[in-house]
Design a protein around this motif. Structure first.
Motif, PDB file in Angstrom:
ATOM      1  N   GLU A   6    -104.583 -46.220  62.866  1.00 27.23           N
ATOM      2  CA  GLU A   6    -105.471 -45.052  62.275  1.00 27.23           C
ATOM      3  C   GLU A   6    -105.170 -43.950  62.807  1.00 27.23           C
TER       4      GLU A   6
ATOM      5  N   LYS B  74    -102.287 -42.584  62.413  1.00 28.12           N
ATOM      6  CA  LYS B  74    -101.154 -42.434  61.527  1.00 28.12           C
ATOM      7  C   LYS B  74    -101.998 -41.665  59.933  1.00 28.12           C
ATOM      8  N   HIS B  75    -102.923 -42.536  60.176  1.00 21.29           N
ATOM      9  CA  HIS B  75    -104.637 -42.408  58.614  1.00 21.29           C
ATOM     10  C   HIS B  75    -104.642 -41.136  58.768  1.00 21.29           C
ATOM     11  N   ILE B  76    -105.202 -40.750  59.187  1.00 18.45           N
ATOM     12  CA  ILE B  76    -106.300 -39.003  59.833  1.00 18.45           C
ATOM     13  C   ILE B  76    -105.097 -38.267  59.917  1.00 18.45           C
TER      14      ILE B  76
ATOM     15  N   MET C  24    -101.741 -29.093  52.855  1.00 17.99           N
ATOM     16  CA  MET C  24    -100.490 -28.541  51.666  1.00 17.99           C
ATOM     17  C   MET C  24    -101.158 -28.469  50.280  1.00 17.99           C
TER      18      MET C  24
ATOM     19  N   ILE D 188    -102.014 -33.356  54.217  1.00 17.11           N
ATOM     20  CA  ILE D 188    -103.078 -33.903  52.285  1.00 17.11           C
ATOM     21  C   ILE D 188    -102.886 -32.837  52.464  1.00 17.11           C
TER      22      ILE D 188
ATOM     23  N   ALA E 121    -102.439 -38.288  58.281  1.00 17.73           N
ATOM     24  CA  ALA E 121    -102.173 -38.274  56.336  1.00 17.73           C
ATOM     25  C   ALA E 121    -102.904 -37.183  55.848  1.00 17.73           C
ATOM     26  N   LEU E 122    -104.512 -37.651  55.555  1.00 18.79           N
ATOM     27  CA  LEU E 122    -105.221 -37.141  55.329  1.00 18.79           C
ATOM     28  C   LEU E 122    -105.276 -35.680  55.776  1.00 18.79           C
TER      29      LEU E 122
END
Lengths: 212, 99
Positions: free
Chosen positions: A4, A6-8, A17, A14, A10-11
């Motif tokens: 989880e 890792k997903h946080i 960026m 994003i 990633a968001l």
């Protein structure tokens, strides 16, 4: 859980960026503060001249359509305006350049170009309107028109840089509109709009993003 | 039972590809150097990830010139937009699922 996290991340990546690729975020709060100080210094410098001119205009008659002031006074006012604008711009660019080195983004990338074009269009339109007002001897409308067009330029540019600049733009527009009903207090409105508001905005931005 | 992991797109399982997609989603087009600066990767690395996205038909490449210098720009395709959005939704669902 590791997954989880890792997903946080990633968001978060994003979002970061998307912001960095579409907005010019190196705009420094110190730029705002220095521009504001320039405006206040110019106001103090021009204050006695302005008071004298205003008194003359007031006793001369119609308040809304001022007669042309003597050309040398007029030249002094215009020159002060131009010098103030250029100094403020130069300092703003300097602080922003310093910040762009810190944030590791280029100062003349496509985001900067987009920001420049989108603020320049309303600004140039405003410049022409203001010039024409001066030409038509509608001196009392100059300060409100500067403030309103500057506010519109900021509002338009806010889509391409730090979003808080939108609020600065809105404040400038409101101040310019208020000034429309208080013709003769142009320099006061000018000092608030270009001086006080810039310093407040710059200090807030510095506090929020740049404080170490 | 509905497993959200199924919706996570394997192609986007890389920080570099996520970065490229993020940039093309919010800009009409982005060129190679801008991407390089944004994501901070080497030319070769970036090029290979761009290739993967192109092969999946998620981005389209436009080779142009500025004067004599080549200027390759990248833009998102309809398919890429759709895939990236559902990937984001899947990520969100997974995070909400824990709380």
């Amino acid at each position: 859980m590791k997954e989880e996290q890792k997903h946080i991340e990633a968001l978060h990546d994003i979002k970061d960026m998307m912001n960095r690729s579409s907005r010019f975020i190196s705009l420094s709060g110190l730029s705002g503060i220095s521009a504001g100080l320039c405006a206040l210094a110019a106001t103090i410098y021009i204050w006695p001249v302005w008071l004298a001119v205003r008194e003359k205009l007031r006793t001369g008659g119609d308040l809304q359509v001022y007669p042309y002031p003597a050309t040398d006074v007029q030249r002094l006012l215009i020159m002060t305006g131009i010098v103030t604008f250029l100094t403020a711009l130069l300092l703003a660019l300097l602080f922003t350049w310093m910040r762009s080195r810190k944030t590791n983004t280029s100062m003349w990338g496509s985001t900067a170009k987009r920001l420049m074009t989108n603020t320049a269009i309303p600004l140039i339109a405003g410049g022409l309107v203001t010039y024409r007002l001066l030409d038509l001897e509608l001196v009392g409308l100059i300060a409100p028109s500067c403030l309103i067009f500057y506010g519109l330029a900021l509002l338009n540019g806010s889509k391409y840089t730090v979003s808080e600049i939108r609020w600065l733009g809105i404040c400038e527009i409101i101040l310019g509109i208020i000034n429309l009903w208080f013709i003769g207090y142009g320099l006061v409105a000018w000092a608030i709009g270009f001086g006080v508001l810039h310093i407040l905005y710059g200090a807030l931005m510095w506090w929020k993003y740049e404080r170490v | 039972m509905n497993n959200p992991i199924e919706h996570l797109n394997k192609v986007f399982d890389s920080r570099i590809r996520l970065g490229i997609m993020s940039a093309v989603m919010v800009n009409a087009e982005v060129n190679f150097n801008e991407l390089k600066e944004l994501i901070q990767v080497t030319d070769g690395n970036l090029a290979s990830h761009l290739k993967t996205l192109e092969e999946n038909n998620y981005i389209k490449v436009n080779k142009g010139f500025i004067g004599r210098k080549t200027n390759t720009t990248y833009a998102v395709t309809k398919a890429g937009e759709k895939a990236f959005k559902s990937h984001l939704e899947a990520l969100e669902k997974m995070i909400k699922g824990i709380h």
